[in-house]
Design an enzyme around this catalytic site. Structure first.
Site, PDB file in Angstrom:
ATOM      1  N   TRP A   1       0.128  -3.054   1.987  1.00  0.00           N
ATOM      2  CA  TRP A   1      -1.300  -2.902   1.703  1.00  0.00           C
ATOM      3  C   TRP A   1      -1.794  -4.016   0.791  1.00  0.00           C
ATOM      4  CZ3 TRP A   1      -3.617  -0.194  -2.915  1.00  0.00           C
ATOM      5  CH2 TRP A   1      -2.756  -0.242  -4.018  1.00  0.00           C
TER       6      TRP A   1
ATOM      7  N   GLU B   1       3.555   4.641  -7.561  1.00  0.00           N
ATOM      8  CA  GLU B   1       4.805   5.081  -6.947  1.00  0.00           C
ATOM      9  C   GLU B   1       5.719   5.821  -7.914  1.00  0.00           C
ATOM     10  OE1 GLU B   1       6.230   1.440  -5.324  1.00  0.00           O
ATOM     11  OE2 GLU B   1       4.911   1.538  -3.571  1.00  0.00           O
TER      12      GLU B   1
END
Length: 765
Positions: free
Chosen positions: A364, A494
């Protein structure tokens, strides 16, 4: 900068001396590429001791091999195969001999050793003086560049100037086909961001075409093909006396002060998949080498420099007040320009083409961090990067089916060929926000460029398919008054995985619905047959539109009323806060020192998450809300990801925290030059480099696209006197000059337009 001992002007990075640690580190910094292929800034000598190199890799964008991912316990839907970009034959290698003695940095005596990366011209120059054990000396200059005019071409010029008459000088070139790859130093760090390649991943055969030495290589498993060729020319001397196995030997008797000049061209063909194309591609490669050899190094270099002049004329950002930041900024823009795939079939990896970190995968990062630079300076490249996503749309549909979604598409989290290559799904496939990231990039591209043709074709199809995925992944939760929710997802952070209603993901999905609705309605109301053909081909049904409108309206966006804070997800505030203050420095990044489940139990962020959402849609949040959220989330963020600092810096600028904005920008702009993340050896941090441009233009320039109008809210750090940059917008070029007392906007090219400066309309003519 001091740790690397790199000196610089505003345009040139200079390395002096022969310290192995510095030379190794600068292999990444001195890498050259053009989006098609790249080569690391390693030394040229064939027999250079390994302590001077981490990896000499030359990489072709998307030239990869695969192998099965081995799981201790497999489950349905896990990614099946690694996709790993692989080093291809190294075209930089040469051997210098003086009176039969071989040059390297540990033989004889080397003095005045210097390497310079000229950002303005896009060339790497190396100079040194070498004295052999017999007291005979030579001056050596080696210039290399990777061509933009001939994307296949690596060009080198080796100039050797003798101090004595009648010495025997040998120059041997070799197209290294990496048979010794297995002897490379192993990476023992167990860093999941790096995949060690301990063996050659292709087989090769040598042949000739039109008197050019060629090497055909084919990957072991993916069956990707490449032709690599070489053409050497020793100016003023006869042909080489020896030619075997893609190595050439030139021997001359020296004349004091008379330069011996070797021009060397190596070509990396377009990648191809069908073996019957070999003859055609070989012919093209040989033709390129023969024609460019006739053209000559100096003419090729002149054309290359003109390309760089054109690039800098549009893309440069000038800072008055800090030369260190100026070169750091230009270094980042230089590498961004080098990294982008330009053919619509290849994208930009997280390391560009400067190293093997992250296996050459596309993330991304491209859409959310790197695309903005191209969108506002080189929109034709932005279009090609988005076109790549369209080429893998069918694989995204297949991935959605694997995830039991019958309609729509889910783009792979990390990939080269479109298939999911992330073996750790909590921080991979679960990041379904990638759909919204791509949709946002496409919609923004259409708005900034006015490219209706792309919008009504590739853009429309992707927007519909990504909206369909979210519509099927989510559901209406009756216990939340029928709100539309997205469960079991991971946001950009994350360190917080598999949660319900990640704020960033939900907000991106909400806008994905908005973009799809707008484009579909515009298509249905227009006379554009292209768009209607797309909707018919993908079997669009009108009830879908109403469902998207309802899901957009009822999208659940978690908020803590008691604290007045935006919730990163449903559970984030129910966790204990990680004690960052008392965590030893050597325990960062956390991902290398703590089990994932340990990290997931705490309030701790690897990178900007909710703050990123508020940056992207900043006009939708109050100033006070953004301040509260900024202060809170900054306190729990480690910035273990290179993507983090630029976002916090841009928001700090918007909120008026100028000292913070400046500090974050310093870290962003100099991240690779200072090796801030301690892993620049594996390649540059390309997303952070995109964040550097964004920090300047979105952050200090205050650029926002609201509706169909450019809005500027410029703020200048006290350390600087002025900042100047250019942006393109719908065929126009606008020059923005921010000074302490005022900001000037000048329309360089195109039709008049209206912009906003701190909500005040300004007409540019």
């Amino acid at each position: 900068m001091n740790t690397l001992k790199v000196k610089q002007s505003k345009w040139i990075l200079t390395e002096e001396g022969t310290d192995p640690e510095i030379i190794r580190q600068n292999e990444t910094l001195f890498a050259l590429s053009n989006g098609h292929f790249g080569t690391r800034g390693s030394l040229e000598e064939i027999n250079s001791p390994s302590k001077y190199s981490n990896s000499e890799a030359t990489l072709v964008n998307a030239f990869y091999d695969s192998e099965p991912i081995e799981y201790g316990e497999w489950a349905y839907g896990y990614a099946k195969e690694h996709q790993t970009i692989i080093p291809v034959p190294n075209g930089k290698k040469i051997t210098l001999k003086l009176d039969h003695e071989i040059f390297d940095l540990e033989a004889g005596k080397t003095t005045k050793h210097k390497r310079e990366l000229d950002l303005k011209k896009g060339i790497l120059k190396r100079t040194f003086t070498w004295e052999n054990t017999q007291g005979h000396k030579i001056d050596v200059e080696i210039i290399r560049f990777v061509s933009y005019d001939h994307k296949e071409l690596l060009a080198q010029k080796i100039t050797v100037t003798p101090y004595n008459d009648n010495n025997e000088l040998e120059i041997i070139t070799e197209l290294d086909d990496l048979k010794e790859l297995g002897s490379r130093k192993k990476d023992t760090s167990k860093d999941p961001r790096v995949k060690e390649q301990g063996e050659r991943r292709f087989h090769s055969e040598r042949f000739k075409k039109d008197s050019v030495d060629l090497l055909h290589i084919e990957t072991n498993h993916t069956k990707c093909h490449l032709i690599v060729g070489e053409k050497d020319k020793l100016k003023g001397f006869k042909s080489p006396i020896y030619n075997k196995n893609n190595s050439e030997k030139f021997i001359v008797k020296t004349k004091k002060g008379k330069p011996v000049v070797l021009e060397r061209l190596v070509a990396y063909s377009n990648m191809f998949d069908e073996e019957d194309k070999q003859e055609e591609i070989a012919q093209k490669t040989a033709t390129i080498l023969n024609e460019t050899s006739v053209l000559g190094f100096e003419n090729l270099l002149e054309k290359h420099i003109k390309h760089m002049e054109k690039f800098w004329n549009m893309s440069d950002i000038e800072i008055e007040g800090n030369d260190e930041l100026q070169v750091g900024l230009r270094f980042n823009l230089f590498h961004l320009h080098q990294a982008a795939g330009r053919d619509g079939k290849r994208n930009m990896s997280a390391k560009g083409l400067t190293g093997e970190g992250y296996e050459g995968h596309y993330f991304w990062d491209t859409e959310m961090y790197m695309l903005s630079f191209f969108l506002y300076t080189q929109p034709e490249i932005a279009k090609q990067l988005l076109t790549y996503r369209y080429t893998i749309l069918e694989e995204a549909r297949n991935r959605a089916r694997i995830m039991s979604i019958d309609e729509g598409a889910l783009f792979a989290w990390r990939t080269i060929n479109g298939k999911e290559a992330s073996p750790y799904y909590p921080a991979g496939t679960a990041q379904i926000h990638i759909n919204g990231d791509i949709a946002h990039a496409i919609y923004t591209y259409i708005k900034v460029t006015g490219d209706k043709h792309f919008g009504m074709n590739e853009g429309l199809e992707i927007l519909v398919e990504t909206a369909r995925f979210y519509a099927n992944w989510g559901h209406y939760d009756e216990k939340r008054e029928g709100a539309f929710v997205l469960n079991n997802v991971t946001g950009p952070d994350e360190y917080t995985a598999i949660v319900n209603n990640n704020y960033y993901t939900n907000l991106m999905a909400k806008h994905n619905f908005k973009y799809a609705i707008e484009m579909v309605e515009a298509t249905l109301e227009s006379n554009e047959e292209r768009g209607k053909d797309v909707l018919e081909r993908i079997n669009f049904k009108h009830p879908e539109l109403e469902n998207w409108k309802n899901a957009q309206k009822k999208m659940f966006l978690p908020y803590d009323e008691e604290q007045g804070l935006t919730m990163q997800d449903d559970s984030f505030f129910h966790k204990e806060v990680w004690d960052l203050k008392h965590t030893p420095k050597e325990k960062f990044p956390l991902l290398l020192h703590y089990h994932p489940l340990t990290i997931y139990r705490y309030q701790v962020n690897k990178q900007a998450d909710t703050i990123l959402a508020q940056f992207i849609f900043s006009h939708a949040f109050s100033h006070d809300q953004k301040v509260r959220d900024y202060n809170y989330y900054e306190s729990v963020t480690t910035h273990d990801s290179s993507l983090s600092r630029s976002v916090f810096g841009m928001m700090a600028s918007e909120l008026g925290f100028m000292q913070k904005a400046y500090t974050y920008f310093m870290d962003t702009a100099l991240m690779d030059l200072s090796d801030l993340q301690s892993n620049t050896r594996d390649g540059v941090h390309a997303a952070n480099m995109g964040g550097t441009w964004m920090s300047m233009v979105y952050g200090f320039g205050g650029l926002r696209l609201i509706g169909d109008r450019l809005n500027f809210n410029p703020r200048l750090p006290k350390e600087w006197q002025a900042v100047t940059f250019k942006v393109t917008f719908r065929g126009r070029i606008i020059k923005v000059s921010i000074k302490k007392e005022k900001t000037e906007y000048k329309l360089i090219e195109g039709e008049p337009l209206v912009i906003n400066h701190f909500n005040e309309e300004r007409q540019l003519k």
